[in-house]
Design an enzyme around this catalytic site. Sequence first.
Site, PDB file in Angstrom:
ATOM      1  N   HIS A  60      74.322  74.265  64.872  1.00 45.32           N
ATOM      2  CA  HIS A  60      73.428  75.366  64.490  1.00 45.32           C
ATOM      3  C   HIS A  60      73.056  76.157  65.732  1.00 45.32           C
ATOM      4  CE1 HIS A  60      70.499  72.279  65.602  1.00 45.32           C
ATOM      5  NE2 HIS A  60      69.496  73.154  65.540  1.00 45.32           N
ATOM      6  N   HIS A  87      70.270  77.059  67.420  1.00 43.35           N
ATOM      7  CA  HIS A  87      69.150  76.884  68.353  1.00 43.35           C
ATOM      8  C   HIS A  87      69.636  76.683  69.794  1.00 43.35           C
ATOM      9  CE1 HIS A  87      66.203  75.685  64.912  1.00 43.35           C
ATOM     10  NE2 HIS A  87      66.269  76.988  65.098  1.00 43.35           N
ATOM     11  N   ASP A 131      68.812  74.819  72.208  1.00 43.92           N
ATOM     12  CA  ASP A 131      69.060  73.477  72.748  1.00 43.92           C
ATOM     13  C   ASP A 131      70.328  72.857  72.153  1.00 43.92           C
ATOM     14  OD1 ASP A 131      67.548  73.330  70.308  1.00 43.92           O
ATOM     15  OD2 ASP A 131      67.071  71.237  70.713  1.00 43.92           O
ATOM     16  N   HIS A 132      71.101  73.668  71.415  1.00 40.39           N
ATOM     17  CA  HIS A 132      72.388  73.215  70.867  1.00 40.39           C
ATOM     18  C   HIS A 132      73.540  74.114  71.299  1.00 40.39           C
ATOM     19  CE1 HIS A 132      70.428  70.261  68.178  1.00 40.39           C
ATOM     20  NE2 HIS A 132      69.419  71.079  68.394  1.00 40.39           N
ATOM     21  N   HIS A 190      66.994  73.337  58.082  1.00 32.37           N
ATOM     22  CA  HIS A 190      66.463  73.497  59.448  1.00 32.37           C
ATOM     23  C   HIS A 190      66.797  74.918  59.923  1.00 32.37           C
ATOM     24  CE1 HIS A 190      65.337  72.291  63.521  1.00 32.37           C
ATOM     25  NE2 HIS A 190      66.507  72.698  63.969  1.00 32.37           N
ATOM     26  N   ASP A 220      70.538  68.712  63.749  1.00 27.20           N
ATOM     27  CA  ASP A 220      69.109  68.531  63.451  1.00 27.20           C
ATOM     28  C   ASP A 220      68.851  68.472  61.945  1.00 27.20           C
ATOM     29  OD1 ASP A 220      68.719  68.673  66.147  1.00 27.20           O
ATOM     30  OD2 ASP A 220      67.577  70.537  66.139  1.00 27.20           O
ATOM     31  N   HIS A 275      68.828  64.452  68.477  1.00 22.26           N
ATOM     32  CA  HIS A 275      67.594  64.180  69.229  1.00 22.26           C
ATOM     33  C   HIS A 275      67.205  62.713  69.151  1.00 22.26           C
ATOM     34  CE1 HIS A 275      66.259  68.371  70.033  1.00 22.26           C
ATOM     35  NE2 HIS A 275      66.872  68.647  68.890  1.00 22.26           N
TER      36      HIS A 275
HETATM   37 ZN    ZN Z   1      67.509  70.567  68.313  1.00 26.22          ZN
HETATM   38 FE    FE Z   2      67.347  72.773  66.020  1.00 26.82          FE
END
Ligand code: ZN
Ligand code: FE
Length: 256
Positions: free
Chosen positions: A57, A59, A61-62, A115, A134, A172
């Site tokens: 996805h 985001h 942090d990905h 999400h 996530d 995570h």
């Molecule tokens: Zn994440």
């Molecule tokens: Fe995320």
Amino acid sequence: MSKLEIHQIPCLNDNYGYLIHDPEADMTAAIDTPDTAPIETALRSHGWQLTHILNTHHHGDHTGGNLALQERTGCTIIGPRDEADKIPGIDREVGDGDTFLFGTHEVRVLGVPGHTLGHIAYYFEDAEVAFVGDALFALGCGRVFEGTPDQMWGSLEKLMQLPDNTKVYCAHEYTQANAKFAITVEPGNADLSARVKEIDALRARGEPTVPTTIGLERRTNPFVRPMSEEIQSIVGLVGATPAAVFTEVRLRKDSF
Ligand code: ZN
Ligand code: FE
């Protein structure tokens, strides 16, 4: 069955990046790119050349390492069609029901929105592993940021249809915090109590609690257990639909 080697990389505060390597095809993919340096270090230490990035996805942090890694390796970036405009450097868009080959392995794409609206998971049936980003966590699930709780419930149901022995690689290390909540909504679940002890022991030694398995989540994760009479009674929704119970459990976790 051909081999799929998996290397787990702690990144940022609590993210996991993954490298997967098909030794027969000599191909290596990063599942999400939370950061660049730890992924490059892991590649060097194995002597692997990055050929692909598979994003779950959009985001940051990905996907934060996408462009730097693509620039340095020329790798192909595969990501979710429904949010392709937000995936840096995307070369190939995939969506629910698509399959593609990663070396000798067939990869099935599962749409798991909630999400984010375009969130996808990558399922390697022959290797019995799923990379779920996530969408699903050990004893938890992603916050519903873009979709609806109903959508998220549908996504979790889809993941729960995978075989029990499927290894689940989430993005995570949230397990210990999830466990503290889980035990409040299903205190009578003996499998859960036992798991919470194991989790505390693992974390005390600084060890990961990921991967988990579909079977373990089915037995202990309150977000996929809205049919549990104890959960229904604790959240005050005895006999309600699974989607309604899930929605209430998710709401309670948001303010836990
Ligand atoms: Zn994440
Ligand atoms: Fe995320």
